[in-house]
Design a protein around this motif. Structure first.
Motif, PDB file in Angstrom:
ATOM      1  N   UNK A  14      18.667  30.999  33.507  1.00 42.03           N
ATOM      2  CA  UNK A  14      19.282  31.700  32.503  1.00 42.03           C
ATOM      3  C   UNK A  14      19.327  32.885  33.218  1.00 42.03           C
ATOM      4  N   UNK A  15      20.908  32.892  33.015  1.00 43.69           N
ATOM      5  CA  UNK A  15      21.833  33.493  33.657  1.00 43.69           C
ATOM      6  C   UNK A  15      21.892  34.774  33.888  1.00 43.69           C
ATOM      7  N   UNK A  16      21.455  36.044  34.530  1.00 45.41           N
ATOM      8  CA  UNK A  16      21.015  37.419  34.650  1.00 45.41           C
ATOM      9  C   UNK A  16      22.548  38.372  34.529  1.00 45.41           C
ATOM     10  N   UNK A  17      22.186  39.042  33.429  1.00 44.96           N
ATOM     11  CA  UNK A  17      23.570  39.844  33.803  1.00 44.96           C
ATOM     12  C   UNK A  17      23.511  41.340  33.687  1.00 44.96           C
ATOM     13  N   UNK A  18      24.060  42.012  33.902  1.00 45.72           N
ATOM     14  CA  UNK A  18      23.841  43.256  34.506  1.00 45.72           C
ATOM     15  C   UNK A  18      25.001  44.694  33.823  1.00 45.72           C
ATOM     16  N   UNK A  19      24.625  45.561  33.342  1.00 44.39           N
ATOM     17  CA  UNK A  19      26.001  46.534  32.491  1.00 44.39           C
ATOM     18  C   UNK A  19      26.380  47.214  33.441  1.00 44.39           C
ATOM     19  N   UNK A  20      27.010  47.630  33.920  1.00 46.45           N
ATOM     20  CA  UNK A  20      27.093  48.849  34.776  1.00 46.45           C
ATOM     21  C   UNK A  20      28.351  49.766  34.249  1.00 46.45           C
ATOM     22  N   UNK A  21      27.675  50.967  34.147  1.00 45.46           N
ATOM     23  CA  UNK A  21      28.113  51.994  33.149  1.00 45.46           C
ATOM     24  C   UNK A  21      28.206  53.411  34.259  1.00 45.46           C
ATOM     25  N   UNK A  22      28.956  54.229  33.435  1.00 48.96           N
ATOM     26  CA  UNK A  22      29.188  55.625  34.315  1.00 48.96           C
ATOM     27  C   UNK A  22      30.252  56.328  33.945  1.00 48.96           C
ATOM     28  N   UNK A  23      30.353  58.201  33.662  1.00 50.49           N
ATOM     29  CA  UNK A  23      31.642  57.663  32.989  1.00 50.49           C
ATOM     30  C   UNK A  23      32.785  58.389  33.679  1.00 50.49           C
ATOM     31  N   UNK A  24      34.213  58.789  32.991  1.00 47.38           N
ATOM     32  CA  UNK A  24      35.386  58.742  33.959  1.00 47.38           C
ATOM     33  C   UNK A  24      35.353  59.030  35.092  1.00 47.38           C
ATOM     34  N   UNK A  25      36.327  58.604  36.227  1.00 42.42           N
ATOM     35  CA  UNK A  25      35.656  59.163  37.650  1.00 42.42           C
ATOM     36  C   UNK A  25      34.665  59.037  37.990  1.00 42.42           C
ATOM     37  N   UNK A  26      33.501  58.775  37.746  1.00 42.65           N
ATOM     38  CA  UNK A  26      31.896  58.142  38.545  1.00 42.65           C
ATOM     39  C   UNK A  26      32.335  57.536  39.203  1.00 42.65           C
TER      40      UNK A  26
END
Length: 340
Positions: free
Chosen positions: A4-16
């Motif tokens: 299986x291909x691992x998936x990471x979600x990268x998030x953060x508010x504007x300017x972070x």
């Protein structure tokens, strides 16, 4: 590719600082086998990184990474990348980073990926990595519900710009109120980009399990963290009925569930529980408890949901009575419940 291909979600508010981090990730030799999906309307400057446009949507980076400018829905985009990789039409990759826009709540993305039958067989969800600005983060979390959601569902929180300012105590308190289990790492620093994005994240350990009191400013986001401790084990069926009913009725507000469970009908192994909104993932199994605490426990990250909404479903699942903590435990903060 069978794994299986691992998936990471990268998030953060504007300017972070997502742009700066992604540039570093894309330039790292250790991330050469990575596909990165970003929003077409994002603010990331890619021109200086490009070597060749494979087509109008997929771009090849100097390090060997692929970058996909998302113009279709996320499922279509991920499906297309995997199918084209498997047909040999684009450079092979073994992991995916999905970067959300600064104003996005990541929970629907997690749900969408998990709910797709095909992707469920070929993807392995690794982590939500959330960036928080050490300079403006406290004010951002107080004013923007999206930023609070990004912190609440994180497995790893990267506090950025610590070279400009030390994290304010108000910021750390706000993060505690929203998410008491996530890894926390200060940036900049000498960290391997691969570890930041795909390194092992902690299960719910005893040392940070007790829910923290949510600062008053966080109530504007209507996000709370509720912790449950089971005094007695329940069966897998009882658990599935309880959590399934909760997800079915309150899925939109059930941002995330994490936990460690010893089931009455499977006492030899420990289940690592993970759910996002309406979707309950298959558990991972451990040979033993990861810490000295041998109690089954769950943490719920919810939006605008009363504790009774959770306790009612679990009480209806079987001979388990869920009650609020007694006065002697009140010091642990609101939201912590004990199953008697």
């Amino acid at each position: 590719m069978n794994a299986k291909t691992p998936v990471t979600v990268l998030t953060g508010f504007l300017g972070s600082g997502k742009t700066s981090l992604l540039k570093r990730v894309l330039a790292s030799p250790g991330m050469a086998d990575t596909a990165v999906i970003i929003n077409e309307a994002g603010d990331m400057g890619l021109d200086h990184l490009l070597v060749e446009a494979v087509d109008e949507q997929v771009l090849e980076m100097p390090s060997g990474c692929l970058c996909c400018l998302r113009r279709l829905d996320i499922v279509t985009t991920v499906r297309s990348l995997i199918e084209r990789r498997d047909r040999g039409e684009i450079r092979a990759f073994s992991r995916i980073v999905i970067e959300t826009s600064g104003l996005a709540d990541p929970a629907p993305i997690l749900y969408t990926l998990a709910a797709d039958p095909m992707l469920g067989h070929v993807l392995s969800f690794r982590a939500v990595v959330t960036l928080v600005d050490a300079v403006a983060g406290a004010n951002t979390l107080a004013r923007h519900p999206e930023a609070a959601s990004q912190v609440a569902v994180a497995d790893r929180i990267l506090i950025t710009k610590t070279d400009l300012a030390s994290p304010d105590p108000a910021l750390l308190s706000a993060i505690d109120g929203l998410n008491a289990w996530a890894d926390r790492i200060s940036l900049p620093g000498d960290h391997d980009p691969a570890d930041l994005m795909f390194g092992t994240v902690p299960t719910i350990g005893k040392q940070r399990f007790v829910a923290q009191a949510v600062p008053a400013a966080m109530h504007t986001a209507k996000i709370t963290t509720l912790s449950l401790v089971l005094a007695h084990p329940i069966t897998r069926l009882e658990f599935a009925v309880a959590l399934g009913a909760l997800a079915s009725r309150h899925g939109e507000d059930l941002l995330r569930v994490k936990g460690l469970m010893a089931f009455a009908d499977r006492p030899d192994r420990i289940a690592v529980i993970h759910a996002v909104q309406h979707t309950i993932y298959r558990p991972d199994w451990l040979d033993g408890w990861p810490d000295g605490d041998t109690r089954s426990r769950l943490v719920f990250v919810v939006r605008d949901m009363a504790p009774a909404a959770i306790t009612t479903h679990f009480a209806a699942a079987g001979p388990i009575l869920w009650t609020p903590i007694d006065a002697g435990e009140a010091a642990h903060g609101p939201g912590r419940l004990v199953a008697a």
